[in-house]
Write an enzyme that holds these catalytic residues in place. Sequence first.
Site, PDB file in Angstrom:
ATOM      1  N   HIS A  33       0.845  -1.395  -0.007  1.00  0.00           N
ATOM      2  CA  HIS A  33       0.141  -0.082   0.145  1.00  0.00           C
ATOM      3  C   HIS A  33       1.096   1.294  -0.095  1.00  0.00           C
ATOM      4  CE1 HIS A  33       0.037   0.021   4.463  1.00  0.00           C
ATOM      5  NE2 HIS A  33       0.057   1.349   4.406  1.00  0.00           N
ATOM      6  N   ASP A  53       0.011  -7.552   1.362  1.00  0.00           N
ATOM      7  CA  ASP A  53       0.204  -5.981   1.595  1.00  0.00           C
ATOM      8  C   ASP A  53       1.754  -6.305   1.804  1.00  0.00           C
ATOM      9  OD1 ASP A  53       0.443  -3.293   1.895  1.00  0.00           O
ATOM     10  OD2 ASP A  53      -0.299  -3.123   3.705  1.00  0.00           O
ATOM     11  N   GLN A  90       0.272   6.156  11.363  1.00  0.00           N
ATOM     12  CA  GLN A  90       0.356   6.527   9.956  1.00  0.00           C
ATOM     13  C   GLN A  90       1.768   6.876   9.880  1.00  0.00           C
ATOM     14  OE1 GLN A  90      -2.845   7.070  11.173  1.00  0.00           O
ATOM     15  NE2 GLN A  90      -3.315   5.409  10.100  1.00  0.00           N
ATOM     16  N   GLY A  91       2.507   6.594   8.833  1.00  0.00           N
ATOM     17  CA  GLY A  91       3.918   6.704   8.553  1.00  0.00           C
ATOM     18  C   GLY A  91       4.679   5.632   8.772  1.00  0.00           C
ATOM     19  N   ASP A  92       4.247   4.782   9.717  1.00  0.00           N
ATOM     20  CA  ASP A  92       4.926   3.576  10.060  1.00  0.00           C
ATOM     21  C   ASP A  92       4.743   2.298   9.243  1.00  0.00           C
ATOM     22  OD1 ASP A  92       6.153   4.649  12.451  1.00  0.00           O
ATOM     23  OD2 ASP A  92       4.253   4.358  13.417  1.00  0.00           O
ATOM     24  N   SER A  93       4.043   2.608   8.362  1.00  0.00           N
ATOM     25  CA  SER A  93       3.637   1.449   7.226  1.00  0.00           C
ATOM     26  C   SER A  93       4.803   1.157   6.472  1.00  0.00           C
ATOM     27  CB  SER A  93       2.590   1.954   6.388  1.00  0.00           C
ATOM     28  OG  SER A  93       1.141   1.784   6.896  1.00  0.00           O
TER      29      SER A  93
HETATM   30  N1  ARG Z   1      -1.613   2.482   7.240  1.00  0.00           N
HETATM   31  C1  ARG Z   1      -0.717   3.056   8.033  1.00  0.00           C
HETATM   32  C2  ARG Z   1       0.381   3.510   7.235  1.00  0.00           C
HETATM   33  O1  ARG Z   1       0.222   3.710   5.975  1.00  0.00           O
HETATM   34  C3  ARG Z   1      -0.250   2.315   9.277  1.00  0.00           C
HETATM   35  C4  ARG Z   1      -1.164   2.139  10.195  1.00  0.00           C
HETATM   36  C5  ARG Z   1      -1.039   1.153  11.117  1.00  0.00           C
HETATM   37  N2  ARG Z   1      -2.020   1.274  12.139  1.00  0.00           N
HETATM   38  C6  ARG Z   1      -2.219   0.857  13.459  1.00  0.00           C
HETATM   39  N3  ARG Z   1      -3.063   1.032  14.072  1.00  0.00           N
HETATM   40  N4  ARG Z   1      -1.132  -0.231  13.988  1.00  0.00           N
HETATM   41  O2  ARG Z   1       1.338   4.244   7.698  1.00  0.00           O
END
Ligand code: ARG
Length: 263
Positions: A79, A125, A215-218
């Site tokens: 993603h 993913d 967000q940003g850790d993905s």
């Molecule tokens: N989708 C997020 C990203 O793009 C990561 C989200 C992780 N969320 C969580 N609750 N652990 O950075």
Amino acid sequence: MSGLTRARRTAVAIAATAAAAATALTAASPAGAAPQPIVGGTTTTTGAYPFMMQITDASQDQFCGGTLVSPTKVVTAAHCMVGETPSGVRVVGGRTYLNGTNGTVARVSRIWIHPNYTTATRGEDVAVLTLSTAMPYTTAKYVSSTDTSVYAAGTTARVLGWGTTSSGGSSSNQLRTATVPIVSDTSCGGSYGSDYVKSEMVCAGYSSGGVDTCQGDSGGPLLVGGVLAGITSWGEGCAQAGYPGVYTRLATFSSLVTAQVNS
Ligand code: ARG
């Protein structure tokens, strides 16, 4: 932060929120609630985790994490790579701070995204980037397809990233890390229903919340015993009680990743 990055994060947050549509309307923190730290853990450095890569745009603005698994191969989330082209992406190693200029910047010659990837809540993913130049950093080992014991409920896992320190908040300038326990498939299925696909995902977090990726850790690593076992993927908000973080179950994709690493 570029507008593009913000848009991408927002899109991802919306996708993840839709995962629990029934609860989404009540998901916001109560007014005045203390921000929940993502990685609630502690600051750290790329010296301590040399395989931890920033995935950035051409301006070196970080938008995801990645893990160096060979000098020219980086594992990240699919993603993170949707809509990206090799010329628009950089991988930055050895840079603890988002506003740093040190470390090693590599261009990307190829982006492999799992061919069946659609959205994070459907699974698959996983992506592998091929770098144009080798990174001078220690690589991480990753799980083999038969390594399933790492996903036993209660196992301590480590997460890393520069992501937001609260849902909808701002990124951390310094790399952060935290430990979170692996959550059972039954429990995570109870949280997320059919969005949790146990063959492709694994959850980690405390039932009371408080520590999570955000967000940003993905794209960044979930390590078990120092070995890459998962990829930060999605969740309902961040660090909410009853909603653990969801990670790509890397063992399922280990052979596919190896084929990319060797290609
Ligand atoms: N989708 C997020 C990203 O793009 C990561 C989200 C992780 N969320 C969580 N609750 N652990 O950075």
